[in-house]
Design a protein around this motif. Structure first.
Motif, PDB file in Angstrom:
ATOM      1  N   ASP A  75     -21.664  -7.990 -61.143  1.00 37.93           N
ATOM      2  CA  ASP A  75     -21.675  -7.365 -59.624  1.00 37.93           C
ATOM      3  C   ASP A  75     -22.551  -7.338 -58.785  1.00 37.93           C
ATOM      4  O   ASP A  75     -22.056  -6.417 -57.410  1.00 37.93           O
ATOM      5  N   THR A  76     -23.495  -7.803 -58.871  1.00 38.39           N
ATOM      6  CA  THR A  76     -25.021  -6.770 -57.867  1.00 38.39           C
ATOM      7  C   THR A  76     -24.402  -8.155 -56.368  1.00 38.39           C
ATOM      8  O   THR A  76     -23.654  -9.095 -56.849  1.00 38.39           O
ATOM      9  N   TRP A  77     -24.875  -7.483 -56.151  1.00 37.73           N
ATOM     10  CA  TRP A  77     -24.911  -8.467 -54.373  1.00 37.73           C
ATOM     11  C   TRP A  77     -25.569  -9.732 -54.666  1.00 37.73           C
ATOM     12  O   TRP A  77     -25.004 -10.777 -53.473  1.00 37.73           O
ATOM     13  N   VAL A  78     -26.457 -10.500 -54.797  1.00 40.45           N
ATOM     14  CA  VAL A  78     -26.942 -11.190 -55.064  1.00 40.45           C
ATOM     15  C   VAL A  78     -26.668 -12.039 -55.771  1.00 40.45           C
ATOM     16  O   VAL A  78     -26.146 -13.523 -55.193  1.00 40.45           O
ATOM     17  N   ARG A  79     -25.639 -12.353 -57.106  1.00 39.52           N
ATOM     18  CA  ARG A  79     -24.812 -12.307 -57.868  1.00 39.52           C
ATOM     19  C   ARG A  79     -23.465 -12.732 -56.856  1.00 39.52           C
ATOM     20  O   ARG A  79     -23.131 -14.404 -57.565  1.00 39.52           O
ATOM     21  N   GLN A  80     -22.936 -11.363 -56.515  1.00 35.37           N
ATOM     22  CA  GLN A  80     -21.777 -12.096 -55.923  1.00 35.37           C
ATOM     23  C   GLN A  80     -21.730 -13.122 -54.467  1.00 35.37           C
ATOM     24  O   GLN A  80     -20.863 -13.389 -54.135  1.00 35.37           O
TER      25      GLN A  80
ATOM     26  N   THR B  86     -22.529   0.929 -54.803  1.00 36.55           N
ATOM     27  CA  THR B  86     -21.192   1.506 -56.062  1.00 36.55           C
ATOM     28  C   THR B  86     -20.776  -0.613 -55.515  1.00 36.55           C
ATOM     29  O   THR B  86     -21.245  -1.247 -55.043  1.00 36.55           O
ATOM     30  N   PRO B  87     -20.514  -1.263 -56.638  1.00 33.25           N
ATOM     31  CA  PRO B  87     -19.917  -2.040 -56.917  1.00 33.25           C
ATOM     32  C   PRO B  87     -18.743  -2.618 -55.977  1.00 33.25           C
ATOM     33  O   PRO B  87     -18.963  -3.938 -55.310  1.00 33.25           O
ATOM     34  N   THR B  88     -18.297  -1.843 -55.114  1.00 34.12           N
ATOM     35  CA  THR B  88     -17.449  -1.952 -53.970  1.00 34.12           C
ATOM     36  C   THR B  88     -18.398  -3.070 -52.554  1.00 34.12           C
ATOM     37  O   THR B  88     -18.226  -3.478 -52.035  1.00 34.12           O
ATOM     38  N   GLY B  89     -19.666  -1.661 -52.442  1.00 33.58           N
ATOM     39  CA  GLY B  89     -20.161  -1.688 -51.697  1.00 33.58           C
ATOM     40  C   GLY B  89     -21.709  -2.910 -51.877  1.00 33.58           C
ATOM     41  O   GLY B  89     -21.528  -3.931 -50.929  1.00 33.58           O
ATOM     42  N   SER B  90     -21.645  -3.295 -52.687  1.00 38.77           N
ATOM     43  CA  SER B  90     -22.213  -4.472 -53.077  1.00 38.77           C
ATOM     44  C   SER B  90     -21.573  -5.963 -52.674  1.00 38.77           C
ATOM     45  O   SER B  90     -22.088  -7.161 -52.456  1.00 38.77           O
ATOM     46  N   MET B  91     -20.691  -5.600 -52.736  1.00 37.15           N
ATOM     47  CA  MET B  91     -18.960  -6.911 -52.405  1.00 37.15           C
ATOM     48  C   MET B  91     -19.686  -6.826 -50.979  1.00 37.15           C
ATOM     49  O   MET B  91     -19.693  -7.968 -50.559  1.00 37.15           O
ATOM     50  N   LYS B  92     -19.333  -5.852 -50.156  1.00 42.73           N
ATOM     51  CA  LYS B  92     -18.943  -5.618 -48.825  1.00 42.73           C
ATOM     52  C   LYS B  92     -20.410  -6.724 -48.321  1.00 42.73           C
ATOM     53  O   LYS B  92     -20.352  -7.432 -47.472  1.00 42.73           O
ATOM     54  N   ILE B  93     -21.643  -5.859 -48.795  1.00 42.06           N
ATOM     55  CA  ILE B  93     -22.825  -6.537 -48.709  1.00 42.06           C
ATOM     56  C   ILE B  93     -22.759  -8.347 -48.897  1.00 42.06           C
ATOM     57  O   ILE B  93     -23.283  -9.348 -47.687  1.00 42.06           O
ATOM     58  N   ALA B  94     -22.377  -9.244 -50.173  1.00 39.69           N
ATOM     59  CA  ALA B  94     -22.476 -10.191 -50.245  1.00 39.69           C
ATOM     60  C   ALA B  94     -21.572 -11.349 -49.449  1.00 39.69           C
ATOM     61  O   ALA B  94     -21.734 -12.132 -49.097  1.00 39.69           O
ATOM     62  N   LYS B  95     -20.177 -11.020 -49.221  1.00 36.25           N
ATOM     63  CA  LYS B  95     -19.935 -11.227 -48.201  1.00 36.25           C
ATOM     64  C   LYS B  95     -20.564 -11.050 -46.751  1.00 36.25           C
ATOM     65  O   LYS B  95     -19.410 -12.289 -46.133  1.00 36.25           O
ATOM     66  N   PHE B  96     -20.509 -10.170 -46.399  1.00 31.86           N
ATOM     67  CA  PHE B  96     -21.331 -10.145 -44.845  1.00 31.86           C
ATOM     68  C   PHE B  96     -22.475 -11.216 -44.703  1.00 31.86           C
ATOM     69  O   PHE B  96     -22.381 -11.704 -44.049  1.00 31.86           O
ATOM     70  N   LEU B  97     -23.013 -10.739 -46.078  1.00 29.80           N
ATOM     71  CA  LEU B  97     -24.478 -12.130 -45.577  1.00 29.80           C
ATOM     72  C   LEU B  97     -23.709 -13.953 -45.794  1.00 29.80           C
ATOM     73  O   LEU B  97     -24.918 -14.555 -44.950  1.00 29.80           O
ATOM     74  N   PHE B  98     -23.017 -13.663 -46.698  1.00 27.25           N
ATOM     75  CA  PHE B  98     -22.633 -15.466 -46.874  1.00 27.25           C
ATOM     76  C   PHE B  98     -21.972 -15.414 -44.886  1.00 27.25           C
ATOM     77  O   PHE B  98     -21.862 -16.994 -44.915  1.00 27.25           O
ATOM     78  N   ARG B  99     -21.030 -14.814 -44.875  1.00 27.19           N
ATOM     79  CA  ARG B  99     -20.803 -14.539 -43.372  1.00 27.19           C
ATOM     80  C   ARG B  99     -21.539 -14.979 -42.649  1.00 27.19           C
ATOM     81  O   ARG B  99     -21.812 -16.109 -41.697  1.00 27.19           O
ATOM     82  N   GLU B 100     -22.984 -14.370 -42.822  1.00 27.49           N
ATOM     83  CA  GLU B 100     -24.067 -14.819 -41.619  1.00 27.49           C
ATOM     84  C   GLU B 100     -24.751 -15.894 -41.761  1.00 27.49           C
ATOM     85  O   GLU B 100     -25.193 -16.175 -40.976  1.00 27.49           O
ATOM     86  N   LEU B 101     -24.563 -16.233 -43.233  1.00 28.04           N
ATOM     87  CA  LEU B 101     -25.419 -16.795 -44.156  1.00 28.04           C
ATOM     88  C   LEU B 101     -24.647 -18.626 -43.911  1.00 28.04           C
ATOM     89  O   LEU B 101     -25.244 -19.753 -44.022  1.00 28.04           O
ATOM     90  N   LYS B 102     -23.866 -18.457 -43.962  1.00 31.95           N
ATOM     91  CA  LYS B 102     -22.921 -20.285 -44.113  1.00 31.95           C
ATOM     92  C   LYS B 102     -23.582 -20.983 -42.844  1.00 31.95           C
ATOM     93  O   LYS B 102     -23.086 -21.135 -41.776  1.00 31.95           O
ATOM     94  N   GLY B 103     -23.750 -21.743 -43.360  1.00 26.46           N
ATOM     95  CA  GLY B 103     -23.836 -22.716 -42.654  1.00 26.46           C
ATOM     96  C   GLY B 103     -25.478 -23.078 -42.237  1.00 26.46           C
ATOM     97  O   GLY B 103     -25.557 -23.776 -41.297  1.00 26.46           O
ATOM     98  N   LYS B 104     -26.192 -22.121 -42.582  1.00 23.30           N
ATOM     99  CA  LYS B 104     -27.749 -22.221 -42.315  1.00 23.30           C
ATOM    100  C   LYS B 104     -28.335 -22.111 -43.315  1.00 23.30           C
ATOM    101  O   LYS B 104     -29.268 -22.538 -43.128  1.00 23.30           O
ATOM    102  N   ILE B 105     -27.917 -21.843 -44.170  1.00 22.03           N
ATOM    103  CA  ILE B 105     -28.863 -22.436 -45.073  1.00 22.03           C
ATOM    104  C   ILE B 105     -28.506 -23.918 -46.124  1.00 22.03           C
ATOM    105  O   ILE B 105     -27.003 -23.806 -46.495  1.00 22.03           O
TER     106      ILE B 105
END
Length: 338
Positions: free
Chosen positions: A79-84, A319-338
């Motif tokens: 559930d960590t934001w890195v794993r998610q 919390t796990p829900t907050g970590s998931m928000k970080i994961a989804k946000f960073l995915f959207r920001e990094l998609k197509g850039k890495i």
């Protein structure tokens, strides 16, 4: 003889007296903090890394560094934001391998030292990108932070203990068993502010921005220099640095009004100040400025990502829900850039 064969006295990584958490396999009961009924699993491998990369560091594409908000000791491995975030990329057809190298309490001083003292001990570690989730720990540098950043104790007996821990096979077995027993009794020491029960109140003492900036000007200059040094060290590994700004869970802007969280166990404080919120803003501004002048990718999570009640279990840890928000946000920001 067993020690010579199975330990690291002759062969294996030379971690000497470094207090990097390695060979960890712990179960934590976090029900009192996050209301979760199941124990969470926290593991770090022989290199001190958290994540699944098949055992070969050569396969690591993205190395994530940071403090306890990256390490997420009380969030389950899955559930960590890195794993998610890794899962988000893989679910979208990008088979990148992310590994978590967050260390509780570390600031950018510790991250820089990691490239000199820790990562060289990890064979074939050559990530394509290094994501640094930074800012909060740098706002509180001092003697206590030194203990985390140096990765070495200033006490001889402790240094000797870590030397044995990092080389002895028998001691590592003992430490694993002891770790399980300690974890069963562990209380989450992260909880700087209980976010489970309380209320949002207006900040009644807004610091003078100009005065506050002057008071921390030397800290901001030092932070800038550390960021530039960190960029250089990351690039020396052949990797591309990516910086991410941080936010706090105990402050919230609502209709241009700054609110702060007051937990029930704090009673009715007569004074609520904006100091911690504004100081972190200054550090985030430096992060963004360095990224701009260095022409590198920087993600302003602090400004762009909005959290809700239940996303933090204390003032800075999600919390796990907050970590998931970080994961989804960073995915959207990094998609197509890495």
């Amino acid at each position: 003889v067993m020690e010579l064969i199975f330990g690291n006295w002759i062969f294996g990584p030379k971690y000497s007296v470094l207090n990097i958490p390695r060979n960890e396999n712990r179960h934590f009961d976090v029900s009192k903090v996050m209301g979760l009924t199941n124990n969470i699993l926290y593991t770090r491998d022989k290199h001190g890394l958290r994540g699944n990369y098949g055992g070969d560091p050569k396969s690591i594409d993205i190395l994530v560094i940071g403090g306890s908000t990256t390490d997420e000791q009380f969030i389950d491995n899955s559930d960590t934001w890195v794993r998610q975030m890794e899962k988000q990329f893989r679910d979208n057809g990008n088979e990148l391998t992310f590994v978590n190298a967050g260390i509780d309490g570390q600031s950018t001083r510790g991250h820089a030292l990691a490239f000199k003292l820790w990562f060289p001990n990890i064979p074939n570690l050559r990530p394509k990108y290094v994501i640094a989730y930074i800012g909060i720990n740098d706002t509180t540098l001092g003697p206590e932070r030194d203990l985390y950043d140096s990765m070495k104790s200033d006490q001889f007996m402790r240094r000797a203990r870590y030397f044995i821990m990092n080389h002895s096979a028998l001691y590592n077995q003992f430490r694993r068993i002891r770790g399980v027993l300690l974890a069963q009794r562990a209380q989450v020491i992260h909880g700087s502010k209980d976010m489970a029960s309380g209320k949002w109140v207006p900040v009644n003492e807004v610091m003078d921005i100009d005065l506050l900036r002057k008071s921390v000007n030397s800290e901001l200059k030092a932070y800038k220099n550390r960021l530039l040094k960190l960029i250089s060290l990351i690039k020396s590994y052949g990797a591309t640095p990516i910086f991410v700004t941080q936010t706090r869970g105990d402050f919230r802007l609502q209709k241009a009004r700054l609110l702060t969280w007051v937990s029930d166990n704090e009673g009715k404080p007569s004074n609520t100040t904006s100091f911690n919120f504004q100081k972190l803003q200054f550090f985030n501004e430096v992060t963004l400025s360095v990224c701009k002048t260095s022409r590198m990718l920087c993600i302003d999570l602090a400004k762009k990502l909005k959290f809700s009640d239940g996303d933090f279990y204390d003032s800075i840890h999600t919390t796990p829900t907050g970590s998931m928000k970080i994961a989804k946000f960073l995915f959207r920001e990094l998609k197509g850039k890495i």
